[in-house]
Write an enzyme that holds these catalytic residues in place. Structure first.
Site, PDB file in Angstrom:
ATOM      1  N   HIS A   6      -5.707  52.438  -2.731  1.00 34.50           N
ATOM      2  CA  HIS A   6      -5.217  51.083  -1.838  1.00 34.50           C
ATOM      3  C   HIS A   6      -3.692  51.217  -1.496  1.00 34.50           C
ATOM      4  O   HIS A   6      -3.147  52.066  -2.290  1.00 34.50           O
ATOM      5  CB  HIS A   6      -5.173  50.161  -3.068  1.00 34.50           C
ATOM      6  CG  HIS A   6      -6.556  49.779  -3.416  1.00 34.50           C
ATOM      7  ND1 HIS A   6      -6.987  49.200  -4.568  1.00 34.50           N
ATOM      8  CD2 HIS A   6      -7.913  49.807  -2.765  1.00 34.50           C
ATOM      9  CE1 HIS A   6      -8.400  49.111  -4.648  1.00 34.50           C
ATOM     10  NE2 HIS A   6      -8.689  49.539  -3.381  1.00 34.50           N
TER      11      HIS A   6
ATOM     12  N   LYS B 253       5.389  50.952  -7.229  1.00 35.63           N
ATOM     13  CA  LYS B 253       4.791  50.286  -8.312  1.00 35.63           C
ATOM     14  C   LYS B 253       4.610  51.100  -9.632  1.00 35.63           C
ATOM     15  O   LYS B 253       4.710  52.188  -9.506  1.00 35.63           O
ATOM     16  CB  LYS B 253       3.251  49.779  -8.265  1.00 35.63           C
ATOM     17  CG  LYS B 253       2.262  50.808  -7.828  1.00 35.63           C
ATOM     18  CD  LYS B 253       0.889  50.120  -7.234  1.00 35.63           C
ATOM     19  CE  LYS B 253       1.103  49.833  -5.998  1.00 35.63           C
ATOM     20  NZ  LYS B 253      -0.200  49.658  -5.382  1.00 35.63           N
TER      21      LYS B 253
ATOM     22  N   TYR C  59       0.570  46.772 -13.636  1.00 33.35           N
ATOM     23  CA  TYR C  59       1.499  46.994 -12.530  1.00 33.35           C
ATOM     24  C   TYR C  59       2.743  46.211 -12.285  1.00 33.35           C
ATOM     25  O   TYR C  59       2.538  44.969 -12.529  1.00 33.35           O
ATOM     26  CB  TYR C  59       0.679  46.493 -11.232  1.00 33.35           C
ATOM     27  CG  TYR C  59      -0.875  47.307 -10.836  1.00 33.35           C
ATOM     28  CD1 TYR C  59      -0.913  48.152 -10.128  1.00 33.35           C
ATOM     29  CD2 TYR C  59      -1.895  46.801 -11.665  1.00 33.35           C
ATOM     30  CE1 TYR C  59      -2.148  48.730  -9.885  1.00 33.35           C
ATOM     31  CE2 TYR C  59      -3.294  47.311 -11.644  1.00 33.35           C
ATOM     32  CZ  TYR C  59      -3.227  48.412 -10.598  1.00 33.35           C
ATOM     33  OH  TYR C  59      -4.540  48.944 -10.299  1.00 33.35           O
TER      34      TYR C  59
ATOM     35  N   ASP D 143     -14.013  48.241  -1.999  1.00 34.71           N
ATOM     36  CA  ASP D 143     -13.806  49.811  -1.919  1.00 34.71           C
ATOM     37  C   ASP D 143     -14.988  50.517  -1.562  1.00 34.71           C
ATOM     38  O   ASP D 143     -14.846  51.626  -1.065  1.00 34.71           O
ATOM     39  CB  ASP D 143     -13.681  50.180  -3.494  1.00 34.71           C
ATOM     40  CG  ASP D 143     -12.302  49.644  -3.931  1.00 34.71           C
ATOM     41  OD1 ASP D 143     -11.397  49.034  -3.174  1.00 34.71           O
ATOM     42  OD2 ASP D 143     -11.840  49.389  -5.242  1.00 34.71           O
TER      43      ASP D 143
END
Length: 191
Positions: free
Chosen positions: A65, A74, A133, A175
């Protein structure tokens, strides 16, 4: 036992493997996985905007992603369980463009990675896990995108044998339908 922060560079510019502050004693442990002051003292500017968590079952792949715009650097840590984490450099002017690195993020080790803007990110869940995250940009659903986990050009070596093989893989519909690396290059050229 007390473990202080350590920051280890990787071959992908801006991608760091980090050991956070951790103190163990008879009660358990205390972990500090982010400190603006400590990060800045080490030349890292990660201005925290939002924090979120995923809970995933063994066999889940969340990959690969990125945000097309307003990219999301992140700080990623598996706080419980074990994931095999992948970062792919999508920055067209980077010497490591199209290269990937894998990391075992393990809750008991408290290790984490800092994923820079311009990289795709994902992971295979090797044990039921919770992943944190800490993002320096907000999530924007309209810019959410990705590259299919088993793209032939990227040739990521996922340790599927550790989940019992490809038949044990769990993928969200999102996905299953991501673009290939070549489709990404054709559309955007890279970041």
């Amino acid at each position: 036992m007390i473990q202080k922060f350590s920051f280890n560079k990787t071959k992908i510019d801006g991608l760091l493997e980090i050991t956070p502050f951790n103190a163990d004693d008879i009660r358990g442990c205390f972990t500090k996985d982010y400190s603006k002051e400590v990060f800045e003292e080490n030349g890292i500017h990660h201005d925290l905007q939002e924090v979120f968590y995923t809970t995933s079952y063994k066999g889940v792949i969340r990959a690969l992603h990125f945000q097309r715009e307003k990219q999301q650097p992140k700080l990623v840590r598996c706080i419980y369980g074990h994931v095999y984490d992948i970062v792919v450099d999508l920055r067209k002017n980077s010497p490591t463009f199209k290269q990937w690195l894998g990391f075992d993020l393990i809750g008991e080790r408290h290790n984490e990675i800092l994923v820079p803007a311009g990289c795709a990110h994902g992971y295979l869940v090797l044990e039921d896990s919770i992943v944190s995250y800490k993002c320096s940009e907000k999530f924007y659903g309209e810019f959410d995108d990705g590259i299919i986990w088993n793209d032939n050009d990227l040739n990521v070596k996922w340790p599927l044998e550790l989940i019992g093989g490809i038949n044990k893989l769990i993928l969200a519909d999102k996905d299953k339908n991501l673009q290939t690396f070549q489709e990404f290059v054709n559309k955007y050229g890279g970041f």
